[in-house]
Design a protein around this motif. Structure first.
Motif, mmCIF file in Angstrom:
data_model
loop_
_atom_site.group_PDB
_atom_site.id
_atom_site.type_symbol
_atom_site.label_atom_id
_atom_site.label_comp_id
_atom_site.label_asym_id
_atom_site.label_seq_id
_atom_site.Cartn_x
_atom_site.Cartn_y
_atom_site.Cartn_z
ATOM 1 N N LYS A 104 0.855 -1.179 0.000
ATOM 2 C CA LYS A 104 0.000 0.000 0.000
ATOM 3 C C LYS A 104 0.889 1.226 0.000
ATOM 4 O O LYS A 104 1.827 1.323 0.783
ATOM 5 C CB LYS A 104 -0.883 0.020 1.249
ATOM 6 C CG LYS A 104 -1.900 -1.090 1.302
ATOM 7 C CD LYS A 104 -2.690 -1.003 2.592
ATOM 8 C CE LYS A 104 -3.681 -2.131 2.701
ATOM 9 N NZ LYS A 104 -4.420 -2.080 3.975
ATOM 10 N N CYS A 105 0.587 2.171 -0.889
ATOM 11 C CA CYS A 105 1.358 3.405 -0.980
ATOM 12 C C CYS A 105 0.422 4.581 -0.701
ATOM 13 O O CYS A 105 -0.536 4.828 -1.439
ATOM 14 C CB CYS A 105 1.981 3.535 -2.365
ATOM 15 S SG CYS A 105 3.126 4.908 -2.506
ATOM 16 N N TYR A 106 0.698 5.279 0.389
ATOM 17 C CA TYR A 106 -0.142 6.392 0.834
ATOM 18 C C TYR A 106 0.382 7.721 0.300
ATOM 19 O O TYR A 106 1.584 7.909 0.133
ATOM 20 C CB TYR A 106 -0.159 6.455 2.364
ATOM 21 C CG TYR A 106 -0.816 5.266 3.012
ATOM 22 C CD1 TYR A 106 -2.167 5.288 3.315
ATOM 23 C CD2 TYR A 106 -0.082 4.124 3.317
ATOM 24 C CE1 TYR A 106 -2.773 4.198 3.913
ATOM 25 C CE2 TYR A 106 -0.683 3.032 3.920
ATOM 26 C CZ TYR A 106 -2.032 3.074 4.211
ATOM 27 O OH TYR A 106 -2.628 1.989 4.801
ATOM 28 N N GLY A 107 -0.535 8.642 0.062
ATOM 29 C CA GLY A 107 -0.172 10.009 -0.267
ATOM 30 C C GLY A 107 0.179 10.283 -1.712
ATOM 31 O O GLY A 107 0.690 11.352 -2.020
ATOM 32 N N VAL A 108 -0.103 9.352 -2.618
ATOM 33 C CA VAL A 108 0.266 9.586 -4.018
ATOM 34 C C VAL A 108 -0.918 9.508 -4.983
ATOM 35 O O VAL A 108 -0.768 9.790 -6.162
ATOM 36 C CB VAL A 108 1.351 8.583 -4.497
ATOM 37 C CG1 VAL A 108 2.641 8.785 -3.742
ATOM 38 C CG2 VAL A 108 0.877 7.153 -4.368
ATOM 39 N N VAL A 109 -2.093 9.160 -4.488
ATOM 40 C CA VAL A 109 -3.233 8.969 -5.393
ATOM 41 C C VAL A 109 -3.893 10.291 -5.773
ATOM 42 O O VAL A 109 -3.849 11.261 -5.032
ATOM 43 C CB VAL A 109 -4.295 8.019 -4.790
ATOM 44 C CG1 VAL A 109 -3.722 6.653 -4.555
ATOM 45 C CG2 VAL A 109 -4.882 8.560 -3.521
ATOM 46 N N LYS A 110 -4.495 10.287 -6.923
ATOM 47 C CA LYS A 110 -5.301 11.417 -7.375
ATOM 48 C C LYS A 110 -6.680 11.316 -6.721
ATOM 49 O O LYS A 110 -7.128 10.234 -6.349
ATOM 50 C CB LYS A 110 -5.466 11.384 -8.902
ATOM 51 C CG LYS A 110 -4.182 11.616 -9.664
ATOM 52 C CD LYS A 110 -3.804 13.058 -9.551
ATOM 53 C CE LYS A 110 -2.620 13.390 -10.429
ATOM 54 N NZ LYS A 110 -2.168 14.740 -10.226
#
Length: 87
Positions: free
Chosen positions: A36-42
Motif C-alpha cells: 500500500k502506498c499512501y499520499g500519491v493517489v489522485k
C-alpha cells in the motif's frame, strides 16, 4: 479396472491437484509482491476506504495522506510523496 485406465486416472487427478495448488499459491505470491502506498493517489482514484472516505474511489483530494493505492513492492518510496504509512 485395467492398469492403463487406473494409471490415466491417477495422472489426471495428480495434475488437477497440482494445478489447484498453483492457483492457490499464485495470488498469495502476488499479494506479497505488492504494498500500500499512501499520499500519491489522485482524487477519486484510491484503492480502499480511508478515515474520511467510505470506499474505493472516494478520496477527496490529490495526495490525500490516508488514501492509498496498491503498487509493486519497492516502488512506493521512489514516488514523490509516497509513504508506506498513512500520513
Amino acid at each position: 479396472m485395467n492398469v492403463k485406465k487406473s494409471t490415466a486416472i491417477t495422472c489426471a487427478m495428480t495434475g488437477l491437484l497440482a494445478l489447484g495448488a498453483q492457483m492457490v499459491a499464485a495470488p498469495a505470491m502476488a499479494a506479497e509482491e505488492k504494498e500500500k502506498c499512501y499520499g500519491v493517489v489522485k482524487a477519486g482514484k484510491n484503492d480502499c476506504a480511508t478515515k474520511t472516505a467510505s470506499c474505493a474511489g472516494t478520496a477527496k483530494m490529490d495526495a490525500q495522506g490516508d488514501a492509498f493505492v496498491v503498487v509493486p513492492k519497492g516502488l512506493c518510496e521512489k514516488l514523490a510523496g509516497g509513504s508506506l504509512q498513512p500520513k
